[in-house]
Enzyme design. Structure first.
Site, PDB file in Angstrom:
ATOM      1  N   CYS A  52       0.832  -1.210   0.000  1.00 38.19           N
ATOM      2  CA  CYS A  52       0.000   0.000   0.000  1.00 38.19           C
ATOM      3  C   CYS A  52       0.867   1.261   0.000  1.00 38.19           C
ATOM      4  O   CYS A  52       1.838   1.360   0.748  1.00 38.19           O
ATOM      5  CB  CYS A  52      -0.902  -0.015   1.231  1.00 38.19           C
ATOM      6  SG  CYS A  52      -2.043   1.378   1.277  1.00 38.19           S
ATOM      7  N   CYS A  56       0.551   4.640   6.904  1.00 37.72           N
ATOM      8  CA  CYS A  56      -0.068   4.457   8.231  1.00 37.72           C
ATOM      9  C   CYS A  56       0.887   3.671   9.131  1.00 37.72           C
ATOM     10  O   CYS A  56       1.246   2.527   8.817  1.00 37.72           O
ATOM     11  CB  CYS A  56      -1.399   3.727   8.097  1.00 37.72           C
ATOM     12  SG  CYS A  56      -2.433   4.431   6.800  1.00 37.72           S
ATOM     13  N   CYS A  59       0.390  -0.145  10.330  1.00 36.97           N
ATOM     14  CA  CYS A  59      -0.172  -1.146   9.413  1.00 36.97           C
ATOM     15  C   CYS A  59       0.887  -2.062   8.800  1.00 36.97           C
ATOM     16  O   CYS A  59       1.918  -1.610   8.301  1.00 36.97           O
ATOM     17  CB  CYS A  59      -0.961  -0.439   8.311  1.00 36.97           C
ATOM     18  SG  CYS A  59      -1.809  -1.594   7.213  1.00 36.97           S
ATOM     19  N   CYS A  96     -17.000  -8.650   4.946  1.00 39.94           N
ATOM     20  CA  CYS A  96     -16.280  -7.393   4.732  1.00 39.94           C
ATOM     21  C   CYS A  96     -15.006  -7.647   3.929  1.00 39.94           C
ATOM     22  O   CYS A  96     -14.175  -8.455   4.323  1.00 39.94           O
ATOM     23  CB  CYS A  96     -15.948  -6.779   6.091  1.00 39.94           C
ATOM     24  SG  CYS A  96     -15.070  -5.216   5.940  1.00 39.94           S
ATOM     25  N   CYS A 127     -19.874  -5.456   2.956  1.00 37.97           N
ATOM     26  CA  CYS A 127     -19.083  -4.321   3.433  1.00 37.97           C
ATOM     27  C   CYS A 127     -17.763  -4.318   2.678  1.00 37.97           C
ATOM     28  O   CYS A 127     -17.232  -5.385   2.351  1.00 37.97           O
ATOM     29  CB  CYS A 127     -18.824  -4.459   4.939  1.00 37.97           C
ATOM     30  SG  CYS A 127     -17.795  -3.122   5.596  1.00 37.97           S
ATOM     31  N   ARG A 260     -18.316  -2.510  17.443  1.00 40.80           N
ATOM     32  CA  ARG A 260     -17.635  -3.785  17.148  1.00 40.80           C
ATOM     33  C   ARG A 260     -16.312  -3.894  17.882  1.00 40.80           C
ATOM     34  O   ARG A 260     -15.423  -3.050  17.713  1.00 40.80           O
ATOM     35  CB  ARG A 260     -17.404  -3.936  15.633  1.00 40.80           C
ATOM     36  CG  ARG A 260     -16.775  -5.289  15.255  1.00 40.80           C
ATOM     37  CD  ARG A 260     -16.816  -5.551  13.753  1.00 40.80           C
ATOM     38  NE  ARG A 260     -18.154  -5.298  13.262  1.00 40.80           N
ATOM     39  CZ  ARG A 260     -18.495  -4.228  12.557  1.00 40.80           C
ATOM     40  NH1 ARG A 260     -17.600  -3.337  12.216  1.00 40.80           N
ATOM     41  NH2 ARG A 260     -19.731  -4.051  12.175  1.00 40.80           N
TER      42      ARG A 260
END
Ligand code: SAM
Ligand code: DTB
Ligand code: SF4
Length: 325
Positions: A52, A56, A59, A96, A127, A260
């Site tokens: 990616c 972040c 991550c 998801c 999702c 959640r």
């Protein structure tokens, strides 16, 4: 009553209540809006892993960090649908699909839409979490039948720049607003345990609770330790009672949102999870894997539900409260 005008001062004073008073208040509100014995179940699949471009700091999938996660291409639709069938057979209500992107490319949109339509046809809620979306991309996914879009603010506005530099909190909130405007339900929450202060945690919840419409679901993640990430140097373990306080505050500020208990359950005791359910958490990820990290085994969750006399079931909508608040 659903309020969107919470102040930091109010949130701080609720958060600081004696533990029994905080828990009682959270549970009273929880029971007014939801069946307190029902836990919603969602299953996650990484449809495009690693590589990616975003940085972040927490991550495993950022190309900026050496985490050992191998980058893959977008998974084929058949493989995604096979995983969705398995998730349904294992009792998941929602499926998801997550991709390690800054945002989806135009060339991938047709395939993403086919995945959504296929998963919906299996009788699962759908999702996706694909990074930033334009209003046009939201419209396409909505038309394909996408029910929810996950896009987290991750931390407080004040701490955000310490966590990611290739995007801002405003970018995140723009996508959340586009998703909401396009008629897809919003799933938006964050992560605890990245070295943030108590004030940051409260500020993150106030940011969510002062959106024009509260997120339909709010994932609360404990940071799953990833070696090789910048967050590893500043991460601090979250005190179990601090987690329960944050879940309680989220329930009080956003009474009708589904909360959640997301990443980090492998590190939580059964007793801590039970306390979080008492405080208002009413959804979990089921299945052995999150995106690149582990989730409790299905038998463990089934056993926990049975011992607590709780059951997997869709969360009751806020429009049908069980009792007066
Ligand atoms: N790339 C998309 C994005 O960032 O919006 C979607 C996938 S991203 C992995 C989804 C969310 O997972 C992040 O926003 C973050 O809140 C959460 N997450 C990622 N790594 C995590 C970790 N190590 N521990 C806990 N939560 C994590
Ligand atoms: C969310 O808030 N948590 C999920 C989901 N949304 C996409 C992701 C958790 C990821 C945990 C780290 C990993 O497995 O890589
Ligand atoms: Fe990429 Fe999402 Fe991970 Fe950030 S959280 S590096 S955007 S996959």
């Amino acid at each position: 009553m659903i309020r969107n005008d919470w102040t930091m001062a109010e949130a701080r004073s609720i958060h600081a209540l004696p533990f029994p008073d905080l828990l009682h208040r959270a549970q009273t509100i929880h029971r007014a809006h939801f069946d307190p014995t029902a836990i919603e179940t969602a299953s996650l699949l990484s449809i495009k892993t690693g590589g990616c471009p975003e940085d972040c700091g927490y991550c495993s999938q950022s190309a900026h960090h050496q985490t050992g996660v191998k980058a893959t291409k977008l998974m084929g639709t058949d493989e995604v649908l096979a995983a969705a069938r398995r998730a349904k057979a294992a009792g998941a209500q929602r499926f998801c699909m997550g991709a390690a992107w800054r945002s989806p490319k135009a060339r991938d949109m047709d395939q993403l839409c086919t995945m959504v339509t296929g998963v919906a046809a299996l009788g699962l809620e759908t999702c996706m979490t694909l990074g930033m979306l334009s209003p046009e991309q939201v419209a396409r996914l909505k038309e394909a039948g996408l029910d929810f879009y996950n896009h987290n603010i991750d931390t407080s506005p004040e701490y955000y720049a310490q966590i990611a530099t290739t995007r801002t909190m405003e970018d995140r909130l723009d996508t959340v607003a586009a998703v909401r405007a396009g008629g897809i339900k919003v799933c938006c929450g964050g992560i605890l345990g990245m070295g943030e202060t108590e004030e940051d945690r409260i500020s993150m919840l106030v940011t969510l609770a002062t959106l024009p419409t509260h997120p339909d679901s709010v994932p609360v993640n404990l940071w799953n330790e990833i070696e090789g990430t910048p967050v590893q140097d500043r991460a601090r373990p979250v005190d179990p009672f601090a987690l329960v306080r944050i879940v309680s505050l989220a329930r009080i500020l956003m009474p009708a949102s589904v909360l959640r208990l997301s990443a980090g359950r492998t590190e939580m005791s059964d007793e801590l999870q039970a306390l979080c359910f008492l405080a208002g958490a009413n959804s979990i990820f089921v299945g052995d894997q999150l995106l690149t990290t582990d989730n409790p085994a299905a038998w463990k969750d089934a056993d926990l539900m049975a011992r607590l006399g709780m059951h997997p079931a869709p969360a009751k909508p806020a429009s049908a409260p069980l009792a007066a608040e």
